[in-house]
Design a protein around this motif. Structure first.
Motif: not given
Length: 132
Positions: A17-19, A70-73, A95-97
């Motif tokens: 997952t990328v933003v 949130e949830g992005a790697d 978000v811990d990415a």
């Protein structure tokens, strides 16, 4: 797709997952990632057209809506001006990415980074843990 775009897609494709922040009118990397099976959300401060399969959200990284990230790697951005290095890094940390970006020409990173020279000449900056 340019050699630089292709190199960025190759490097980012390991993420699930990328933003992509500040996609602007250049969604080639986002499109390439979707083709490789990556879930991609693109953001910008104003509405933009993005390729099919890319989710778009209007968001300002200096006043972020954290649920977008949130949830992005990886939180990623291209051609980031120095004044946005810290806000980009801060959102990714919250978000811990991982936080990866490229800069405009000769701009140097304003946050601690590891540099990676990609095929096609692009330098990818990966934010490292450190002060700042």
């Amino acid at each position: 797709m340019s050699d630089s775009d292709r190199a960025l897609v190759d490097r980012l494709a390991a993420a699930e997952t990328v933003v992509e922040v500040g996609v602007g009118n250049h969604p080639a990397v986002a499109a390439g990632l979707v083709e490789r099976g990556v879930t991609v959300t693109a953001t910008d401060v104003r509405p933009r057209r993005v390729p099919e399969g890319v989710t778009f959200v209007v968001d300002d990284v200096t006043e972020p809506t954290l649920s977008v990230y949130e949830g992005a790697d990886v939180v990623f951005a291209r051609n980031v001006p120095p004044e946005l290095h810290r806000p980009l890094r801060d959102v990714a940390r919250r978000v811990d990415a991982a936080c990866w970006f490229t800069t405009l020409g000769g701009d140097q990173p304003t946050v601690p980074v590891e540099r990676e020279q990609l095929p096609g000449g692009e330098t990818l900056y990966r934010v490292s843990e450190g002060p700042g």
